[in-house]
Design an enzyme around this catalytic site. Structure first.
Site, PDB file in Angstrom:
ATOM      1  N   ASP A  12      94.903 -23.977 -11.803  1.00  0.00           N
ATOM      2  CA  ASP A  12      93.800 -23.117 -12.231  1.00  0.00           C
ATOM      3  C   ASP A  12      94.406 -21.837 -12.823  1.00  0.00           C
ATOM      4  O   ASP A  12      95.584 -21.531 -12.592  1.00  0.00           O
ATOM      5  CB  ASP A  12      92.935 -22.802 -11.006  1.00  0.00           C
ATOM      6  CG  ASP A  12      91.894 -21.748 -11.279  1.00  0.00           C
ATOM      7  OD1 ASP A  12      91.129 -21.908 -12.246  1.00  0.00           O
ATOM      8  OD2 ASP A  12      91.844 -20.748 -10.526  1.00  0.00           O
ATOM      9  N   ASP A  14      92.513 -18.265 -13.479  1.00  0.00           N
ATOM     10  CA  ASP A  14      92.091 -16.962 -12.952  1.00  0.00           C
ATOM     11  C   ASP A  14      92.120 -16.968 -11.416  1.00  0.00           C
ATOM     12  O   ASP A  14      91.506 -17.819 -10.775  1.00  0.00           O
ATOM     13  CB  ASP A  14      90.684 -16.634 -13.447  1.00  0.00           C
ATOM     14  CG  ASP A  14      90.616 -16.590 -14.978  1.00  0.00           C
ATOM     15  OD1 ASP A  14      91.670 -16.436 -15.619  1.00  0.00           O
ATOM     16  OD2 ASP A  14      89.511 -16.718 -15.527  1.00  0.00           O
ATOM     17  N   HIS A  95      82.073 -24.640 -21.623  1.00  0.00           N
ATOM     18  CA  HIS A  95      80.649 -24.975 -21.470  1.00  0.00           C
ATOM     19  C   HIS A  95      79.989 -24.273 -20.283  1.00  0.00           C
ATOM     20  O   HIS A  95      80.662 -23.700 -19.424  1.00  0.00           O
ATOM     21  CB  HIS A  95      80.503 -26.495 -21.275  1.00  0.00           C
ATOM     22  CG  HIS A  95      81.127 -27.289 -22.373  1.00  0.00           C
ATOM     23  ND1 HIS A  95      82.234 -28.103 -22.183  1.00  0.00           N
ATOM     24  CD2 HIS A  95      80.810 -27.371 -23.688  1.00  0.00           C
ATOM     25  CE1 HIS A  95      82.563 -28.670 -23.334  1.00  0.00           C
ATOM     26  NE2 HIS A  95      81.732 -28.244 -24.269  1.00  0.00           N
TER      27      HIS A  95
HETATM   28 MG   LIG Z   1      90.136 -19.396 -10.153  1.00  0.00          MG
HETATM   29 ZN   LIG Z   2      83.157 -28.559 -20.390  1.00  0.00          ZN
END
Ligand SMILES: [Mg+2]
Ligand SMILES: [Zn+2]
Length: 202
Positions: A12, A14, A95
């Protein structure tokens, strides 16, 4: 060339690799968390490809353009380069699910306001990374600071999940996820995984 599948480290972004700034939108706010450069350099030396997989619904919400996501990635790669480290691939989801829209935050980019297979906890970004990097899911790991990272890893068939929980905070510890204090600690455990515990495998 061999078709042998290999372990991949899925990370990941952030709150895992860089300081968590909600809807980060200024390049000067990009800062690697302590130990991240060293940890990725260790993965590089171990021959484990590293892919970033990140939800960036700020694009659909109209907080920043997709170009900013790419600009941020360039900055991350510069910062890693200073530490002698590199990531091999980068994937993001721009999205926003329709049912996540609110009156206060309805989203502003119509074609991105839709269900997709890539917004974590969906596994789409992870599956693309594993495919592109010839990864064997069962030998691969997801590292993240949110439950949805762990759920995406589980859905992608990752053999290992490491959930970062800051000091002083707690998270539900399940049998399929190892709680860690940092990305660095996750990588250390992962590189020793044959002796470790907490596999996502049942
Ligand atoms: Mg995160
Ligand atoms: Zn997406």
């Amino acid at each position: 060339m061999t078709s042998k599948r290999r372990p991949v480290l899925l990370a990941d972004r952030d709150g895992t690799l860089i300081r968590d700034v909600p809807y980060l939108s200024r390049i000067d706010d990009v800062a690697l968390l302590p130990g991240v450069g060293e940890a990725i350099a260790r993965l590089n030396r171990a021959g484990v490809p590293v892919a970033i997989v990140t939800n960036q619904s700020g694009v659909a919400r109209g907080y920043f353009p997709e170009e900013f996501v790419l600009e941020t990635q360039v900055r991350i790669m510069e910062l890693l380069d200073d530490a002698g480290a590199r990531v091999d691939a980068f994937y993001y989801c721009p999205h926003l699910e329709p049912d996540e829209r609110t009156r206060r935050d309805p989203g502003s980019v119509p074609h991105l306001l839709r269900s997709c297979d890539c917004r974590k906890p969906a596994p789409g970004l992870l599956l693309r990374a594993l495919s592109d990097l010839s990864g064997d899911p069962a030998q691969s790991a997801i590292v993240g600071d949110a439950d949805r990272d762990m759920r995406a890893g589980e859905a992608a068939g990752c053999g290992w999940g490491y959930r970062i929980v800051p000091e002083g905070e707690t998270a539900a510890q399940g049998p399929r996820v190892t709680l860690v204090r940092s990305f660095f600690d996750a990588v250390e455990l992962y590189l020793k995984r044959s002796e470790g515990k907490g596999s996502l495998e049942r």
